[in-house]
Design an enzyme around this catalytic site. Sequence first.
Site, mmCIF file in Angstrom:
data_model
loop_
_atom_site.group_PDB
_atom_site.id
_atom_site.type_symbol
_atom_site.label_atom_id
_atom_site.label_comp_id
_atom_site.label_asym_id
_atom_site.label_seq_id
_atom_site.Cartn_x
_atom_site.Cartn_y
_atom_site.Cartn_z
ATOM 1 N N SER A 33 0.962 -1.403 -0.049
ATOM 2 C CA SER A 33 -0.074 0.082 0.038
ATOM 3 C C SER A 33 0.849 1.174 -0.169
ATOM 4 O O SER A 33 1.750 1.391 0.880
ATOM 5 C CB SER A 33 -0.892 -0.058 1.359
ATOM 6 O OG SER A 33 -1.666 1.263 1.094
ATOM 7 N N GLY A 34 0.535 2.113 -0.900
ATOM 8 C CA GLY A 34 1.189 3.366 -1.065
ATOM 9 C C GLY A 34 2.524 3.419 -2.229
ATOM 10 O O GLY A 34 3.190 4.465 -2.169
ATOM 11 N N THR A 57 -2.319 1.700 -8.034
ATOM 12 C CA THR A 57 -3.313 2.444 -8.739
ATOM 13 C C THR A 57 -3.090 3.499 -9.375
ATOM 14 O O THR A 57 -3.709 3.562 -10.562
ATOM 15 C CB THR A 57 -4.417 2.950 -7.516
ATOM 16 O OG1 THR A 57 -4.830 1.908 -6.541
ATOM 17 C CG2 THR A 57 -5.477 3.664 -8.164
ATOM 18 N N ASN A 89 -0.718 5.065 3.347
ATOM 19 C CA ASN A 89 -1.187 5.387 2.123
ATOM 20 C C ASN A 89 -2.637 6.294 1.959
ATOM 21 O O ASN A 89 -3.459 5.920 2.880
ATOM 22 C CB ASN A 89 -1.332 4.388 0.810
ATOM 23 C CG ASN A 89 -1.592 5.072 -0.427
ATOM 24 O OD1 ASN A 89 -1.820 6.024 -0.769
ATOM 25 N ND2 ASN A 89 -2.078 3.871 -1.478
ATOM 26 N N SER A 99 -5.402 4.202 -0.504
ATOM 27 C CA SER A 99 -4.934 3.016 -0.437
ATOM 28 C C SER A 99 -6.165 2.032 -1.207
ATOM 29 O O SER A 99 -7.418 2.029 -0.381
ATOM 30 C CB SER A 99 -4.534 2.328 1.097
ATOM 31 O OG SER A 99 -4.273 0.902 0.842
ATOM 32 N N SER A 100 -5.670 1.185 -2.043
ATOM 33 C CA SER A 100 -6.847 0.346 -2.639
ATOM 34 C C SER A 100 -6.993 -0.918 -1.434
ATOM 35 O O SER A 100 -6.202 -1.448 -1.262
ATOM 36 C CB SER A 100 -6.678 -0.338 -3.873
ATOM 37 O OG SER A 100 -6.448 0.701 -4.942
ATOM 38 N N GLY A 112 0.229 -6.060 -2.536
ATOM 39 C CA GLY A 112 1.515 -6.621 -2.617
ATOM 40 C C GLY A 112 1.544 -7.345 -1.105
ATOM 41 O O GLY A 112 0.728 -7.465 -0.303
ATOM 42 N N GLU A 121 2.076 -8.131 2.564
ATOM 43 C CA GLU A 121 1.850 -7.115 3.892
ATOM 44 C C GLU A 121 2.597 -7.948 5.015
ATOM 45 O O GLU A 121 1.965 -9.147 5.409
ATOM 46 C CB GLU A 121 0.446 -6.885 3.927
ATOM 47 C CG GLU A 121 0.068 -6.005 2.742
ATOM 48 C CD GLU A 121 -1.157 -5.363 2.910
ATOM 49 O OE1 GLU A 121 -1.737 -4.592 2.267
ATOM 50 O OE2 GLU A 121 -1.900 -5.710 4.024
#
Length: 1032
Positions: free
Chosen positions: A121-122, A126, A171, A174-175, A396, A398
């Site tokens: 994330s970040g 996206t 992020n 973040s998605s 990704g 985590e």
Amino acid sequence: MSLLFDLCSECPVFMESTLTARDRVGVQDFVLLENYTSEAAFIENLRRRFGENLIYTYIGSVLVSVNPNKDLEIYSKAHMERYRGVSFYEISPHIYAVSDNTYRAMRTERRDQCILISGESGAGKTEASKKILQYYATTCPVTDHLSTLRDRLLQSNPVLEAFGNAKTLRNDNSSRFGKYMDVQFDFRGAPIGGHILNYLLEKSRVVHQNHGERNFHIFYQLLEGGEQDLLSKLGLERNAQKYQYLVKGCCPRVSSINDKNDWRTVRKALTVIGFHEDEVEDLLNIIASVLHLGNTQFGEGKNGENQITTETQLKYLSKLLGVDGAALREALTHKKITAKGEEMISPLSFEQAVAARDALAKAVYGRAFTWLVVKINQSLAFKGSSSVIGLLDIYGFEVFQHNSFEQFCINYCNEKLHQLFIELTLKSEQEEYEAEGITWEPVKYFDNKIICDLVEGKHKGLISILDEECLRPGEPSDISFLEKLEDTLGGHAHFVTHKLSNGKTRKAVSREEFKLIHYAGEVNYSVNGFLDKNKDLLYRNLKEVICQSNSQVLSQCFHREEVTDQKRPETAATQFKNSLAKLIEILMSKEPSYVRCIKPNDAKQSGRFDEALVRHQVKYLGLMENLRVRRAGFAYRRHYETFLQRYKSLCPGTWPNWQGRLADGVATLVQHLGYKPEEYKLGKTKIFIRFPKTLFSTEDSLEARRPALVLTLQTSWRGYRERAKYLRIRQAVIQSAWRGMISRQKARRRRHAVDIIRKFIKGFIYRHYERCPENEYFLDHQRFSFLMMLFRNPPKSVLDKSWPIPPPCLTEASEHLCRLCMRNMMRAYCRRIQPEWKKQMEQKVVASQIFKDQKDSYPQSVPKLFVASRLNSEEFNLKVIQTLGNDKVKYGIAVTKYDRRGYKARPRQLLLTSSFAMLVAEAKLKQRIDYATLRSISVSSLSDGFMVLHVPSEDNKQKSDVVLQCDHLIEVVTKLATMADKKIKVNMSPDSITFAVARGKEGVIDFTSGPELKVAKCKKGHLLVTAPKLNP
């Protein structure tokens, strides 16, 4: 020289062109790292490039992207055009290069492609997917219909981000779900459709957020940007602090997010995609209902039972969800239990009621999100054959301080994708070697299949054990699940718990955790909440209430068959495993490209490079493993043409141009450069260089050669420039002389034109005078113009009587010319006429002389041709023919003869020979009339067919005058008058005809106009003939 540098700056920046600056900016392809096994060298290369705002680097065909956390001027339309249609390695690394290479491979190879984007994330996943879509939307061919589709593809991003993204510690956007999008292209390469698959939405975020995090964006956008009337209708206030589901993270506002503007963007996007207003209204009702659910409170009633204490929220919930309020109240405070076929209602405790409320909020939001994706897919749908490029934007690897069920699913997904990644990378390497005829050497690598089997094994896998524990009767718990894991997986090398660990590692794993040793490292997972998140079920009575909703969206999200279906629904982990298996199957059917995203720091600051954080991500993304697989063979490979074009100046045999086969040219070049056999291999179309130092040495030689090349170019340029200058001067001199000659010619033409005009005007003034110097030019011009007009437009036929008016001086000549012209046309016309047509015209002339303006039926007879005879030879009686002897019948026609007494009509044949006419009845000759004795012929002026042949009454051989009627009177009279030479003896009577009946006696035929032809005997003894008037 400056112009030379300007020209060079406009050329594409080839990847090799930066090798000479590698000490400052690093290498653009990690494969060229000399110490490729060193993680420190890998990260140092990333750091150097990041410091120069070079955020993209290759590992072979894999793109590594470092999030700059700021806007870079490298995404303009000009940049898109720069990468469009350019070979992958010809230009510096960029997301556009991957996009274009994938697009061209889809079009040329006719095989579906996919781009796999991963990172934590970040890291910018996206944004990378957005850049790819923007590239296709800008560079692909577009029509009006395709423009609408392009807008829908692009506008799907803000909608999915609003409902599926949230602010996290790492992020701001973040998605919180995985997304796979197929973009469909037609045979021209134009985008024609799309389809989206979503994976594992983080529904727990709806009811709980960690400190410093937010719920999904849409809640804050609605509260900040929604119109006041809309908020009042939904029962909401413009203050996020008043909603329990939005205050747990203590972060209602974020400086980098403008919720008000984002709300307008989302509303516009929903309209562009094609959502109807009633659908948007239902969707916003669901969003508002989630907020009201969060504010729904429970308390103890008079009898100690649990009950809802916030009636306002319940009222809004029943309205927004479209359900009965009493039924919803009952479902939130009681549960329905089925035991031995009987249903029982049991009250819920406070904790159970809160859990039921949160479960309803998560279920409603999660299914609404799935419905949203389905609606977007419907607007992008294309039915028909197409080529596809897939975009996978997925979480990704985590590793947090506290890892739960969501991280377990995410990391399991990454294990599967890493397994696929390594397999496909090795496969593509092997295929390239085999295609080029290079011997493939097997590569040793860590096969993470053992970890995938540990998670997804059929009976002893972690997911199977989790499902079994969730379905076990009794009271299963997270701790009992952990104990079962220890019993079943205790001896596995990649599974560790507090109980199974030794004294050195036991402190690293708590009693409520288990550790998995992934390909990317070790991760501790807390089992707390595993069973509840895996079940992810609503109480049955809650589901029954929602299934009765009159909301259009909810009725599509919750099907009534779910209530009656006795089959147990799949658990969340099994659903995710199955969807992941389908995703892997989709990816295996396509040609993959990879984008690996890295976050440089946790503070979201530009220019800051946290080496420890980057090392963590490099490890978890498996980049070193990928580099090792890529470098197992040759570090550098290029097509012969590209290699020879760049380095040909280093060898006299290949400079300035190589005329032979490319392979021979490259062999000559590397031999001159002193490459050793173990340093390179020549394939069918490419050269393979094993060691980066070999390439760097070649690049250094090129750098040393450049001054001489520049001097050569300067010399050539100066020579070209001076010659161009000379040619310009020479051209200027020639042009000056040419312009002078042209100007003189124009002046002469003008003077001549002035003289002519002056003569013409003066001649016009003196045109009526005798010929003199003043008017002779004008008169000559008049004569010439008149004669040329006659020459170009003479009369075309003898009937054309037109003739131009001549000038006074040519009046007499014009008359002579007119007569000559007409005589010439007449002579030419007569020569062309055929004998038959001549005879026909002679007869028509005779008819005109006799009947024109005299006989009413004459105009109708003019276009009708006269025939040789109206009787065929078969109609002639043989006896009559024999009687005639040598006299031949020239013309015959059937007529009606009227008796002189009584006017009885009798059919006869009128036969004309060259000397006499005769009337024949069958085989008898009734009357012969010699032409010499024929006194005259009488006819009426009407349209009847009567004629009277007058013969001398003194002649005893004749029977007096003959009264005849026939259909072709004008033709008969014309032929008879011609043969008898009695043209002037044809009499035309308008009223009556008198004829001799016998000696001294006469008969009369009266003629009158009437509607139709009638013949009758009147009282006076006359014959009355009534004929229609044809020409009034």
